[in-house]
Scaffold this active site. Sequence first.
Site, PDB file in Angstrom:
ATOM      1  CB  SER A   5      -0.955  -0.058   1.193  1.00  0.00           C
ATOM      2  OG  SER A   5      -1.872   0.986   1.141  1.00  0.00           O
ATOM      3  CG  ASP A  18      -2.553   4.153  -1.374  1.00  0.00           C
ATOM      4  OD1 ASP A  18      -3.240   4.019  -2.402  1.00  0.00           O
ATOM      5  OD2 ASP A  18      -2.512   3.300  -0.472  1.00  0.00           O
ATOM      6  CG  ASP A  65      -2.886  -0.466  -2.522  1.00  0.00           C
ATOM      7  OD1 ASP A  65      -2.867   0.636  -1.936  1.00  0.00           O
ATOM      8  OD2 ASP A  65      -3.538  -1.442  -2.090  1.00  0.00           O
ATOM      9  CG  ASP A  68      -6.276   1.164  -0.641  1.00  0.00           C
ATOM     10  OD1 ASP A  68      -5.282   1.916  -0.769  1.00  0.00           O
ATOM     11  OD2 ASP A  68      -6.399   0.383   0.322  1.00  0.00           O
TER      12      ASP A  68
HETATM   13 MG    MG Z   1      -3.397   1.522  -0.100  1.00  0.00          MG
END
Ligand code: MG
Length: 443
Positions: A95, A236, A238, A240
Site C-alpha cells: 500500500s 497511494d 495501490d 485504494d
Molecule cells: Mg493503499
Amino acid sequence: MAKYFGTNGVRGKFDEFTPELALTLARATGAYLKRGKIIVARDGRLTSETLRNAIVAGLMGVGCEVIDIGIAPSPVAEFLIRKHDANGAIMITASHNPPEWNGMKVVDGKGISVSRERGEEIEKLIGKTEAAPWDKVGGFCRCGDFIREYLDAVKKEVKAGKIAKRKPKLVLDCGNGTASVIAPELFRELGCEIVLMNQEIDGRFPGRPSEPTRENVKELIAKVPKEKADVGIAWDGDCDRVVLVDEKGEYVIGDRVFALCALLRLREKKGDIVTTVATSKAIEDIAKKFGVRVRYTKIGAPYLSEEMAKGGAAIGGEEVGGIILPEISLAKDGFSSIAKIVEALSEKKLSEWMREVPAYANVKERIPADEKRKGEIVGRMKKYAKENKLAIIDIDGIRINLEDGWIIVRASGTENYVRIFAEAKTESKAKEYLEKYRKIALG
Ligand code: MG
C-alpha cells in the site's frame, strides 16, 4: 491471534515477508479460498515480482487456477473477482508503506477482504494443506485485457459527455505507484486535459513517499494553481486511497474527499452510508440532509466491505480517503468516485463544492500503554459515558457523540498505545474536548 495477518492482510519488510513465507501463506490461502480461479496483481515495488512468483507457485501447487493481471492497482483486481467469477484475489503490495516493505492483501470470492480474524483461519491451514497431485496442479494465464475491462466499468458510472464538454484540466500525481496504469488513460479518455507527475512506476518511490499526506504532496499543491488546473489528484501506492487539491492549491484531506463523494452520490442514488467509527461528523450531516442512515464499522478495510456486502448502501468509505462504490466492487477504489467528482466540476469549481461539505476540525493524540493499561483507559471512558448517559458507539474502542462533534478512545491492535481523536466545529473546541476526555480516560 493471527501471527502474520493484520488489519488488512500481511505486511512486512522484505526480510520478514520473505518469498518463503509468501509461498507458505499462498498455499494456505489457496485452500481457504477453496482453490478455483484466483486473481493475482502486484504493485511496482522492487520485491513484488519475486513475491509474485512465490505466491503463484504456492497457489498453483495446491491446485488454484491463477489469473495474473501483472502490475495493477488493488481496486482493479477487486473489481475483476465478480466479473470473472473468481474465488478470490491476492494483491502483492504494501500500500503506502516505505519502499523496503511489501505484503499481500487477500480478498474472497464475494469481494470481501480478509480481516485479522479470518487471517487467523488461513494461518491454521499452514502445514495442513495438501499439495495437488501432479496431474491436478493449477494453471497460469496472463490472458485478456483486464485494464480495459476496468476502465470501461468506471466510465459507465460517469456521464462522459458532461466531462468532455467541460474539458477540465487535471494534474495527476501517480506517486510512482500503480495509478500510472489507470489514471492517465481513464481521464484522457473522459476528455480531460491532463498534466502528469511521478508517472513512472518505480519501486523506490523517487518522486514522493507513497502516502498522500499534505506534506508528501506539496509539489502537487504548488503545481495545481501554477498550471491553472481545476484539480490535483494523488493516490497511494495501490490506489485504494486518494486525496485532492482544489484549483486554489488547497489540500483536501481524505475524510472530506469521501464526504463530497457521498454528497454527489446521494443526489443520484439514495442508500445508507457505510463508514468507520473514526469518520468525520460531516458524513452524519450529509446523511441527515438526504434522510439516509450511517452504518458504522470497526476501523479497517475488511470491516467496511463486510458491511457493504449486507446491501442497502449507496456508498462506503473511511477517513483516510478510501471510497467504495458498490457498482464497481466492495473495496475502496481510488478512481470511480473521483471520476464522479471530475464530472461534478462541470457544475462548479472544486473549492465551491467543498464549501457544501460541513467543516470540522480534528485533533489526534497517542498515549503509550501496554495491554493492561489499554483496557483500563478504554474501560474508564466506557464507565464515564454510561454514568453520564452519553450517546456512544462502542464497536471499536469507544466513540462518544457530542453536540457538535465527537471523541474516540481506541486501543491500537498492533502497537502499544491508545489513540484519542477529537472532532469539533473549531480547532480550539476540538482541543478542549481532547483535554477534557484525556483527563477522564487517564483517571
Ligand atoms: Mg493503499
